[in-house]
Write an enzyme that holds these catalytic residues in place. Structure first.
Site, PDB file in Angstrom:
ATOM      1  N   HIS A 115      23.875  17.696 -57.046  1.00 41.85           N
ATOM      2  CA  HIS A 115      22.516  17.942 -57.538  1.00 41.85           C
ATOM      3  C   HIS A 115      22.570  18.968 -58.673  1.00 41.85           C
ATOM      4  CE1 HIS A 115      20.749  15.923 -53.994  1.00 41.85           C
ATOM      5  NE2 HIS A 115      21.636  16.580 -53.263  1.00 41.85           N
ATOM      6  N   ASP A 118      16.682  20.936 -63.694  1.00 37.59           N
ATOM      7  CA  ASP A 118      16.206  20.950 -65.082  1.00 37.59           C
ATOM      8  C   ASP A 118      14.827  21.603 -65.055  1.00 37.59           C
ATOM      9  OD1 ASP A 118      14.729  20.275 -67.365  1.00 37.59           O
ATOM     10  OD2 ASP A 118      15.141  18.132 -67.256  1.00 37.59           O
ATOM     11  N   HIS A 120      11.586  22.526 -67.004  1.00 39.41           N
ATOM     12  CA  HIS A 120      10.855  22.254 -68.238  1.00 39.41           C
ATOM     13  C   HIS A 120      10.410  23.563 -68.905  1.00 39.41           C
ATOM     14  CE1 HIS A 120       9.616  17.806 -67.334  1.00 39.41           C
ATOM     15  NE2 HIS A 120      10.900  18.019 -67.125  1.00 39.41           N
ATOM     16  N   HIS A 155      12.999  19.768 -61.908  1.00 39.65           N
ATOM     17  CA  HIS A 155      13.457  18.668 -61.061  1.00 39.65           C
ATOM     18  C   HIS A 155      14.963  18.507 -61.155  1.00 39.65           C
ATOM     19  CE1 HIS A 155      13.951  15.917 -64.552  1.00 39.65           C
ATOM     20  NE2 HIS A 155      12.863  16.504 -65.021  1.00 39.65           N
ATOM     21  N   CYS A 156      15.507  17.812 -60.185  1.00 40.20           N
ATOM     22  CA  CYS A 156      16.927  17.481 -60.209  1.00 40.20           C
ATOM     23  C   CYS A 156      17.124  16.389 -61.267  1.00 40.20           C
ATOM     24  CB  CYS A 156      17.354  16.994 -58.838  1.00 40.20           C
ATOM     25  SG  CYS A 156      19.149  16.771 -58.700  1.00 40.20           S
ATOM     26  N   HIS A 166      16.561  10.825 -57.459  1.00 39.30           N
ATOM     27  CA  HIS A 166      16.420  12.149 -56.841  1.00 39.30           C
ATOM     28  C   HIS A 166      14.979  12.654 -56.960  1.00 39.30           C
ATOM     29  CE1 HIS A 166      20.817  13.534 -56.293  1.00 39.30           C
ATOM     30  NE2 HIS A 166      20.832  12.221 -56.505  1.00 39.30           N
ATOM     31  N   MET A 171      12.814  15.582 -55.110  1.00 41.88           N
ATOM     32  CA  MET A 171      13.540  16.734 -55.654  1.00 41.88           C
ATOM     33  C   MET A 171      12.895  17.253 -56.929  1.00 41.88           C
ATOM     34  SD  MET A 171      17.568  17.084 -55.406  1.00 41.88           S
ATOM     35  CE  MET A 171      18.237  18.741 -55.296  1.00 41.88           C
ATOM     36  N   HIS A 276      -9.327  15.269 -59.262  1.00 40.95           N
ATOM     37  CA  HIS A 276     -10.782  15.392 -59.235  1.00 40.95           C
ATOM     38  C   HIS A 276     -11.137  16.123 -57.948  1.00 40.95           C
ATOM     39  CE1 HIS A 276     -15.017  14.186 -59.504  1.00 40.95           C
ATOM     40  NE2 HIS A 276     -14.938  13.865 -58.230  1.00 40.95           N
ATOM     41  N   GLU A 300     -14.960  17.003 -64.982  1.00 42.24           N
ATOM     42  CA  GLU A 300     -15.114  16.267 -63.727  1.00 42.24           C
ATOM     43  C   GLU A 300     -13.748  15.804 -63.202  1.00 42.24           C
ATOM     44  OE1 GLU A 300     -17.079  12.470 -64.240  1.00 42.24           O
ATOM     45  OE2 GLU A 300     -16.552  12.407 -66.350  1.00 42.24           O
ATOM     46  N   THR A 301     -12.925  15.303 -64.102  1.00 42.31           N
ATOM     47  CA  THR A 301     -11.587  14.812 -63.751  1.00 42.31           C
ATOM     48  C   THR A 301     -10.671  15.210 -64.884  1.00 42.31           C
ATOM     49  OG1 THR A 301     -12.531  12.947 -62.548  1.00 42.31           O
ATOM     50  CG2 THR A 301     -10.259  12.707 -63.256  1.00 42.31           C
ATOM     51  N   HIS A 327      -7.935  10.705 -58.700  1.00 42.39           N
ATOM     52  CA  HIS A 327      -9.070   9.796 -58.833  1.00 42.39           C
ATOM     53  C   HIS A 327      -8.671   8.407 -59.331  1.00 42.39           C
ATOM     54  CE1 HIS A 327     -13.224   8.483 -59.125  1.00 42.39           C
ATOM     55  NE2 HIS A 327     -13.617   9.617 -58.597  1.00 42.39           N
TER      56      HIS A 327
HETATM   57 CU    CU Z   1      12.125  16.409 -66.868  1.00 39.09          CU
HETATM   58 CU    CU Z   2      19.341  16.009 -56.657  1.00 38.32          CU
END
Ligand code: CU
Ligand code: CU
Length: 362
Positions: A115, A118, A120, A155-156, A166, A171, A276, A300-301, A327
């Site tokens: 594993h 990453d 962001h 995330h992985c 994954h 993950m 929502h 609203e949303t 929603h």
């Molecule tokens: Cu990504």
């Molecule tokens: Cu993983």
């Protein structure tokens, strides 16, 4: 010849400058205060200040990867979940802009797969993914500077088809990087939240047998081919909040009081969503999760692009049971993407009143 020498000299001076700057930065980090953040399971956030106290810090966090079989719905569907710290989504990290996040990522020998992570929120090396591959029995330490303020997913991302596999096995998680002076409303005035909840939306793709029963596998890898087949349909079997159908409803409902300002952080690492709040709104919503931008008002949303997190703030004005959902109502009601919020307080008849109870038509 002279020109070439001048160019070479110029480049080496330039590289020397960069090297010096990097070295200076590295030594500066050593002088910063180090704090350990104790991560907690979602939907909660770790203890944190909304306005940074003092200069940037090095915030140390530890995540232990756990492959575990989890039941994700009352109909008995299970998955070999791949988790950061044992939960889907993984825990949220909270820091301030220009803090350094120093993550120890542990892959115990009890796991079966490689594993990584990453972020962001990070800059370079595939969000740290390139520098954090760990096989079972290994651990790694990554430090990155949180230079962008906002909410972001992590995330992985171990490579190729392993990446979506994954991620849709659970993950993923989120990090909130607060501006050092806290959040600001649409007029640029400081705004605080009384509480915050972190909702990770997860799409699952669980294979079924010839009789339509969900299949279970002895190991994560044993289910790979079948799950890839379901994933290729782009049609999830489950879309849930916090890892399972009903994880945030009924007795697991979130709570708030009339007058409280609640920050909802909604993360979706793979697929679009459209949160929502039934009976309420987003007073403020930071589109795309960016705290640098002026928040939108009175929605609203709102939209969560797959692969992002978004923050929305709402001050509850009326008591009762609220439903916070995706929603796409099919995903909410048939696949699981709904949460409850029980709000205590005194009813305001000015905002709403039932003038006649339901009765026969006169
Ligand atoms: Cu990504
Ligand atoms: Cu993983």
């Amino acid at each position: 010849m002279r020109t070439i020498l001048t160019v070479i000299l110029g480049i080496s001076v330039l590289l020397g400058c960069f090297a010096n700057t990097w070295a200076e930065n590295a030594s500066q980090v050593k002088t910063l205060e180090r704090v350990t953040q104790r991560l907690v399971a979602p939907p909660f956030l770790p203890a944190h200040e909304q306005v940074a106290q003092g200069p940037p810090k090095v915030v140390q966090v530890r995540m232990v990867i756990e492959e575990k079989r989890m039941t994700i719905s009352p109909d008995g569907a299970t998955i070999w979940a791949m988790t950061f710290n044992g939960s889907v989504p993984g825990p949220i990290v909270v820091v301030h802009q220009d803090d350094y996040v120093e993550l120890t990522l542990v892959n115990p020998t009890t796991n079966t797969l490689r594993h990584n992570i990453d972020f962001h929120a990070a800059t370079g090396a595939l969000g740290g993914g390139e520098l954090t591959h760990v096989a079972p029995g290994q651990e790694v330490v990554l430090r990155f500077k949180a230079i962008k303020a906002g909410v972001f997913v992590y995330h992985c991302a171990p490579g190729g088809p392993m990446i979506p596999w994954h991620v849709v096995s659970g993950m993923n998680g989120a990090i909130m990087v607060l501006p050092r002076d806290g959040l600001r409303d649409a007029e640029g005035k400081p705004v605080r939240y009384d509480k915050a909840y972190y909702i990770g939306e997860q799409d699952f793709y669980i294979p079924k047998d010839a009789n339509g029963k969900y299949k279970a596998y002895p190991t994560p890898i044993a289910g790979l081919e079948d799950m890839l087949e379901v994933m290729r349909t782009l049609t999830p079997t489950h879309v849930v909040f916090n890892g399972a159908v009903g994880a945030l409803t009924g007795e697991h409902a979130l709570t708030a009081k009339v007058g409280e300002r609640v920050l909802f952080i909604h993360a979706q690492a793979n697929r679009d969503s459209r949160p929502h709040l039934i009976g309420g709104h987003a007073d403020l919503m930071w589109s795309g999760g960016s705290f640098k931008d002026r928040p939108a008002t009175n929605l609203e949303t709102w939209f969560v692009a797959g692969g992002s997190a978004v923050a929305a703030l709402y001050q509850f004005r009326q008591p009762g049971l609220y439903v916070y959902l995706n929603h796409n109502l099919i995903e909410a009601m048939l696949l699981g993407a709904a949460a409850h919020i029980k709000v205590e307080g005194v009813w305001n008849n000015d905002l709403m009143e039932q003038i006649h109870k339901p009765g026969s038509i006169k």
